[in-house]
Enzyme design. Structure first.
Site, PDB file in Angstrom:
ATOM      1  CG  LEU A   1       7.735  -4.713   3.342  1.00 12.76           C
ATOM      2  CD1 LEU A   1       6.990  -5.787   2.572  1.00 12.76           C
ATOM      3  CD2 LEU A   1       9.220  -4.755   3.017  1.00 12.76           C
TER       4      LEU A   1
ATOM      5  CG  MET B   1       1.337   0.587   7.766  1.00 10.72           C
ATOM      6  SD  MET B   1       2.909   1.357   8.231  1.00 10.72           S
ATOM      7  CE  MET B   1       3.486   0.176   9.437  1.00 10.72           C
TER       8      MET B   1
ATOM      9  CG  ASP C   1      -0.296   7.175   8.080  1.00  8.38           C
ATOM     10  OD1 ASP C   1       0.197   6.216   7.472  1.00  8.38           O
ATOM     11  OD2 ASP C   1      -0.241   7.295   9.327  1.00  8.38           O
TER      12      ASP C   1
ATOM     13  NE  ARG D   1      -4.092 -19.961  -2.985  1.00 11.37           N
ATOM     14  CZ  ARG D   1      -2.838 -20.343  -2.774  1.00 11.37           C
ATOM     15  NH1 ARG D   1      -1.847 -19.510  -3.007  1.00 11.37           N
ATOM     16  NH2 ARG D   1      -2.580 -21.549  -2.331  1.00 11.37           N
TER      17      ARG D   1
ATOM     18  CD  GLU E   1      -2.182   0.767   9.965  1.00 14.59           C
ATOM     19  OE1 GLU E   1      -1.458  -0.171  10.309  1.00 14.59           O
ATOM     20  OE2 GLU E   1      -1.832   1.969  10.056  1.00 14.59           O
TER      21      GLU E   1
END
Ligand code: F6P
Length: 370
Positions: free
Chosen positions: A292, A190, A148, A183, A243
């Site tokens: 992942l 994360m 992180d 799209r 997240e």
């Protein structure tokens, strides 16, 4: 010279690519000083629950044990992010839970195993526990670890570069399908309460909007960005969401919280995609990269950082340091007090040049109309 015969290594919290480089480096640097090395299984579980392990929960790490592991993801001694030994959750007969302080039991186990010092490799939780054990008399050196990038006292932690690289590759791939179908693709990554992975991977891959915890978002500006692109002939858009991102005056999306664990974040990507579909009338899909990002072979940068940190932890012990964390302070690896290691979270400064650059590129953070 420190009076050390046997040093233990523990890896705690979520795994990060580069942990095995630390283990190899700390092991070889210790063996080369004539010290023995003990690898504790799964944080401290190997010491607290030896009966659960065929090998007794504590393994001697030899040269052969750490041969050829630098490039491997994960940790060869295992990890856990539940069961803090200072507040261990125990279920009562009536089903309720109480937290038990197992510090003294754990310190006794270190003694029984003849362990003179501990190298604890982990993020804020593991470093806090390491400092607690240090204050109770154990010789401890910490090694910072997190994908992180949210530890304030070190310029970098291993795992982040690998996570950003892989997230970037995934977003690159999503461009192809987003373009083909015209799209909106929302990619959730994360990072807990820090937006580093989202910001760096989003920028590197050329995302059109990036939502991070440090900048509360509204979706009207993101929808407007999508529609302006559509008007210019670009029928697809990529939105990267950390997240831990939250709407203005709203809450972080929490999936749940197990006893003895930090809350599990997640779900914001799906919420954002549904709302963008409503606002733009365009089809949206969500991809959650999740765990992942913790896998795969560490980049050379993360391997090198892990190797430097592992050996620096051993040098710190050898030089008589105690209660410190090794930290990158370029170009050097230095030591900072463990007590200060987790004082403050390192978050993205909203006015940093990376954010300014992103804004100059037209990337929307959900806080300003394009
Ligand atoms: O701290 C690393 C991290 O991967 C976070 O980015 C994420 O929120 C968390 O761990 C997930 O942990 P768990 O493995 O418990 O799902």
């Amino acid at each position: 010279m420190a009076d050390i015969r046997r040093v233990a290594i523990s890896t705690g919290g979520g795994d990060a690519p580069g942990l095995n480089a630390v283990i190899r480096s700390a092991t070889l640097a210790s063996l080369n000083r004539g010290w023995e090395v003990a690898g504790i299984r799964d944080g401290y579980n190997g010491l607290l629950f030896p009966e659960n392990y065929p090998d007794g929960g504590v393994v001697n790490l030899e040269r052969e044990s750490v041969r050829g592991i630098t490039h491997l993801g994960g940790t060869i001694i295992g990890s856990t992010n539940r069961g803090n030994p200072t507040a261990y959750p125990v279920q009562q007969a009536d089903g309720s839970w109480v937290e038990v302080d197992r510090t003294h039991e754990l310190l006794g186990r270190f003694d029984e195993h003849g362990i003179d010092a501990l190298i604890t490799v982990g993020g804020d939780g593991s470093l806090t526990i390491g400092n607690h054990l240090h204050r109770h008399g154990l010789r401890v050196v910490g090694v910072p670890k997190t994908i992180d990038n949210d530890l304030d006292k070190t310029t970098a932690t291993f795992g982040f570069d690998t996570a950003v690289g892989f997230a970037t590759e995934c977003i690159d791939r999503l461009f192809a399908t987003a373009t083909s179908h015209g799209r909106v693709i929302v990619v959730e990554v994360m990072g807990r309460y820090a937006g580093w992975i989202a910001l760096h991977a989003g920028m590197a891959a050329g995302a059109h909007s990036i939502l991070i915890p440090e900048i509360p978002y509204e979706l009207a500006p993101v929808a407007e960005t999508i529609q302006q692109r559509e008007a210019r002939g670009a029928k697809f858009s990529i939105v990267v969401v950390a997240e831990g991102a939250a709407p203005v005056a709203g809450e972080v999306s929490v999936k749940g919280k197990a006893v003895g664990q930090a809350e599990q974040l997640g779900g914001v990507g799906a919420t954002v995609a549904a709302e963008l579909e409503r606002l733009t009338g365009k089809e949206a899909r969500t991809v959650v990269l999740g765990h992942l990002l913790r896998g795969g072979s560490p980049t050379s940068l993360d391997r090198l950082l892990g190797l430097r940190f592992g050996a620096a932890a051993v040098r710190a012990l050898d030089e008589g340091h105690d209660g410190v964390m090794v930290a990158l302070n370029p170009p050097a690896v230095t030591y900072v007090p463990l007590a200060e290691a987790t004082d403050q979270m390192k978050t993205v400064p909203p006015d940093c040049d990376t954010i300014l650059t992103a804004r100059d590129l037209g990337i929307n953070f959900g806080d300003q109309m394009p």
